[in-house]
Structure formats: structure tokens, C-alpha cells
Design a protein around this motif. Structure first.
Motif, mmCIF file in Angstrom:
data_model
loop_
_atom_site.group_PDB
_atom_site.id
_atom_site.type_symbol
_atom_site.label_atom_id
_atom_site.label_comp_id
_atom_site.label_asym_id
_atom_site.label_seq_id
_atom_site.Cartn_x
_atom_site.Cartn_y
_atom_site.Cartn_z
ATOM 1 N N PRO A 106 75.402 -49.350 -64.707
ATOM 2 C CA PRO A 106 75.724 -48.986 -63.309
ATOM 3 C C PRO A 106 76.566 -50.055 -62.617
ATOM 4 N N GLY A 107 76.259 -51.329 -62.889
ATOM 5 C CA GLY A 107 77.029 -52.406 -62.290
ATOM 6 C C GLY A 107 78.466 -52.421 -62.754
ATOM 7 N N PHE A 108 78.668 -52.209 -64.064
ATOM 8 C CA PHE A 108 80.035 -52.190 -64.580
ATOM 9 C C PHE A 108 80.797 -50.975 -64.073
ATOM 10 N N ALA A 109 80.118 -49.840 -63.947
ATOM 11 C CA ALA A 109 80.776 -48.651 -63.396
ATOM 12 C C ALA A 109 81.210 -48.902 -61.952
ATOM 13 N N GLY A 110 80.314 -49.538 -61.167
ATOM 14 C CA GLY A 110 80.679 -49.888 -59.801
ATOM 15 C C GLY A 110 81.823 -50.879 -59.743
ATOM 16 N N SER A 111 81.828 -51.828 -60.676
ATOM 17 C CA SER A 111 82.912 -52.811 -60.727
ATOM 18 C C SER A 111 84.255 -52.139 -60.993
ATOM 19 N N MET A 112 84.278 -51.190 -61.914
ATOM 20 C CA MET A 112 85.524 -50.493 -62.225
ATOM 21 C C MET A 112 86.045 -49.742 -61.004
ATOM 22 N N LEU A 113 85.136 -49.112 -60.258
ATOM 23 C CA LEU A 113 85.545 -48.388 -59.056
ATOM 24 C C LEU A 113 86.092 -49.352 -58.004
ATOM 25 N N LEU A 114 85.399 -50.459 -57.792
ATOM 26 C CA LEU A 114 85.849 -51.434 -56.802
ATOM 27 C C LEU A 114 87.166 -52.083 -57.212
ATOM 28 N N ALA A 248 77.726 -59.198 -56.729
ATOM 29 C CA ALA A 248 79.182 -59.240 -56.541
ATOM 30 C C ALA A 248 79.694 -57.907 -56.008
ATOM 31 N N ASN A 249 79.169 -56.807 -56.522
ATOM 32 C CA ASN A 249 79.614 -55.484 -56.074
ATOM 33 C C ASN A 249 79.245 -55.228 -54.618
ATOM 34 N N VAL A 250 78.011 -55.573 -54.248
ATOM 35 C CA VAL A 250 77.573 -55.354 -52.863
ATOM 36 C C VAL A 250 78.399 -56.199 -51.906
ATOM 37 N N SER A 251 78.659 -57.444 -52.275
ATOM 38 C CA SER A 251 79.454 -58.325 -51.423
ATOM 39 C C SER A 251 80.874 -57.802 -51.270
ATOM 40 N N THR A 252 81.457 -57.344 -52.370
ATOM 41 C CA THR A 252 82.811 -56.783 -52.309
ATOM 42 C C THR A 252 82.851 -55.553 -51.424
ATOM 43 N N PHE A 288 81.048 -64.071 -58.844
ATOM 44 C CA PHE A 288 80.991 -64.010 -60.306
ATOM 45 C C PHE A 288 80.684 -65.386 -60.890
ATOM 46 N N TYR A 289 81.357 -66.399 -60.339
ATOM 47 C CA TYR A 289 81.169 -67.751 -60.878
ATOM 48 C C TYR A 289 79.726 -68.228 -60.685
ATOM 49 N N LEU A 290 79.181 -68.022 -59.503
ATOM 50 C CA LEU A 290 77.796 -68.428 -59.247
ATOM 51 C C LEU A 290 76.818 -67.656 -60.135
ATOM 52 N N GLY A 291 77.070 -66.370 -60.318
ATOM 53 C CA GLY A 291 76.212 -65.575 -61.193
ATOM 54 C C GLY A 291 76.286 -66.045 -62.628
#
Length: 309
Positions: A106-114, A248-252, A288-291
Motif C-alpha cells: 500500500p505504501g509503494f502504491a501511494g508513493s507511485m501515485l504521489l 513520507a506519503n502522509v507528509s507529502t 525518506f532519509y530519516l526513515g
């Protein structure tokens, strides 16, 4: 697509399905370090498309967008078949822990959309706020100063994922980030210098000292940031945790929402719009870097526990 007719929509759907399979092939080859085969599987259809269209035109077989759509289906099908034949037999790099974490998808899918929004939304906003003429100028500057760096971004992310799967540490991440930034800065200096040198023969070629100087500078910085992001994205794809990707996704998404609110209340200049997107890219890099630093600590702890055991 459906507004152009059901047949056109069907062709687009078939193209999407074939592309999905081709991307799976591409990923398998990429993880097996078969980089040439991976690029062949991903881009061969583009190479085949032009001669197929030329043959169809010469044979009077092209009748508008529908014919082009089905020719695209043919090119994708041929490329997919060739991809199956040349598929590498080597073992692919394993994920840490030797298991696939389905909680990541789900996170990667959200990343692709963002990422799709961050990559393309600026043009839509430019068109809505400043009209087609300013959009054309912005698109031209993008192609001159940002597109070359975007190509490097794609290659860096393509190459680094497999390496991070085999060996990841905070030290390696920092080293690759430094190299990517140095590469981006060097290419930016080269492009600016080339534009200045060619300006003698092409007076309309844009330079940093022109009226578009600030915009060009923002585009170059964006390109460098995107190259650095490709390293972080590759590392996150190799060892990232669901929590880090979610944060990262929520922040973006929050930053994009703030940008949308600013559009509602003010008329932003082109430079301001580009600066907004640059800031969002930078913020995403930081998260991303902090994570990844937290993931690095977790991996090191696991290795210590295994050694002690």
C-alpha cells in the motif's frame, strides 16, 4: 480514452495490461542484475513503434488515433514476447529477511501515485494559472534543463536498488547520496556552460543570466534533488519499512494540500510554483532519509543478534 470510442478505450486497456506484465519482467531482470535485458524489456516497444507506424502509413493502414493505438498494442506484444525469450536465468537479489513483506505494497502504491502528481501536476497548474503561452515556455525550459537530469535520475534508481538489496548501511547510503549530488551538480554546470557557449550561434537559447534565470536555477536544483531522491527511493525499496513509507506519503500529501490551499487564495508566479514543488521534493527526501536511518539501525541490530546467537 472512452470519449474517443469503445475501440480506442479497449486498445488503451490492452496496452496497460501488457505494460503491467512487461514491468514485472523488467523488475525480475533488474533484481537479477541483468540491466541490459531489463532495459530491453522496458523500452523495446518504443523502438518498435516508430517503424511499425511507418510501415502502416506507407501501406495506408493508419486511420487516426485508433490505428495508432492498436499498432501500439502490436509493438507491446512483440516486445513482450521477445522479453520472455531473453529473460535471464540468474537468481534475483533477496529482500532482507528472505521474505516478501506484503505490508509494503500500500505504501509503494501511494508513493507511485504521489510521484505521478509531483512529476506532472506543475504543468497542469501552470496551464490553469498562466495560460498555454507561459506553459510552453516552462515546458521548453524543462526539456532543456530538467529532462537530462531526470534521465540520470531514472538510471541511478534503476541501478542502485539491486546494490542496496545486497548490501545496505547508513555509510553506504551517505556515500551514494554524495556521489549523486556531485553528479547532478556537475551535469548542471555542464548544461549551463553549454548554453552560454552556444548562445553565440543561438541567441534565443536560455541562460541563467536571462529573464528566466531564477526559473532555470530552480529547475536545475530540482534536478539535483531528484537524482538524490532516486538513491533514497532505491534504498527504501530495498530495506524500507511500512511505517517509514507511510510517514513520507502522509507528509507529502499534507504539503500538496497546503500548496492547493495557497493556489486557492493567491495567484502564484511560475517561479513560486516551481519553488513549492522543489520544497515538497526536499521534504520527501528528508523523510525518506530519516526513515532509512532507522531501518539501518534495525538491520545492524538484527545482524548483531544473529552474530551473538
Amino acid at each position: 480514452c472512452y470519449t474517443l470510442g469503445p475501440a480506442y478505450a479497449a486498445a488503451a486497456a490492452v496496452c496497460s495490461l501488457i505494460q503491467a506484465v512487461a514491468i514485472y519482467q523488467f523488475t525480475e531482470s533488474r533484481l537479477s542484475s541483468a540491466f541490459f535485458v531489463a532495459q530491453l524489456q522496458r523500452n523495446l516497444w518504443r523502438i518498435l513503434l516508430l517503424p511499425l507506424i511507418a510501415i502502416a502509413v506507407l501501406g495506408s493502414a493508419v486511420h487516426g488515433a485508433l490505428s495508432i493505438a492498436w499498432i501500439s498494442v502490436l509493438a507491446l506484444t512483440v516486445a513482450l514476447a521477445i522479453g520472455v525469450v531473453v529473460r535471464p536465468k540468474g537468481e534475483r537479489a533477496a529482500v532482507y529477511g528472505e521474505q516478501v513483506n506484503l505490508a509494503l505494497w500500500p505504501g509503494f502504491a501511494g508513493s507511485m501515485l504521489l510521484m505521478s502528481v509531483l512529476t506532472h501536476a506543475d504543468r497542469f497548474v501552470m496551464h490553469q494559472m498562466h495560460g498555454p503561452t507561459q506553459l510552453a515556455t516552462y515546458f521548453f525550459l524543462q526539456n532543456v534543463f530538467l529532462a537530462p537530469l531526470a534521465q540520470v535520475q531514472a538510471y541511478v534508481g534503476f541501478k542502485e536498488l539491486n546494490d542496496f538489496k545486497r548490501d545496505f548501511s547508513a555509510q553506504r547510503l551517505n556515500r551514494e547520496l554524495a556521489r549523486s549530488v556531485a553528479l547532478g551538480v556537475a551535469l548542471s554546470v555542464l548544461m549551463v556552460t553549454t548554453c552560454y557557449a552556444l548562445g553565440r550561434w543561438f541567441p534565443r537559447l536560455p541562460t541563467v543570466g536571462s529573464d528566466s534565470g531564477y526559473l532555470i536555477a530552480f529547475l536545475l536544483i530540482s534536478g539535483v534533488v531528484r537524482i538524490a531522491y532516486s538513491v533514497l527511493s532505491a534504498a527504501m525499496g530495498a530495506v524500507g519499512s511500512p511505517g517509514a513509507i507511510r510517514m513520507a506519503n502522509v507528509s507529502t500529501l499534507l504539503l500538496l494540500s497546503l500548496f492547493a490551499v495557497s493556489l486557492w487564495y493567491s495567484m502564484l508566479s511560475i517561479e513560486s510554483i516551481v519553488a513549492w514543488f522543489l520544497g515538497i521534493w526536499l521534504a520527501r527526501c528528508c523523510f525518506f532519509y530519516l526513515g532509512l536511518l532507522r531501518c539501518s539501525d534495525a538491520i545492524r541490530t538484527d545482524h548483531v543478534a544473529v552474530s551473538a546467537g
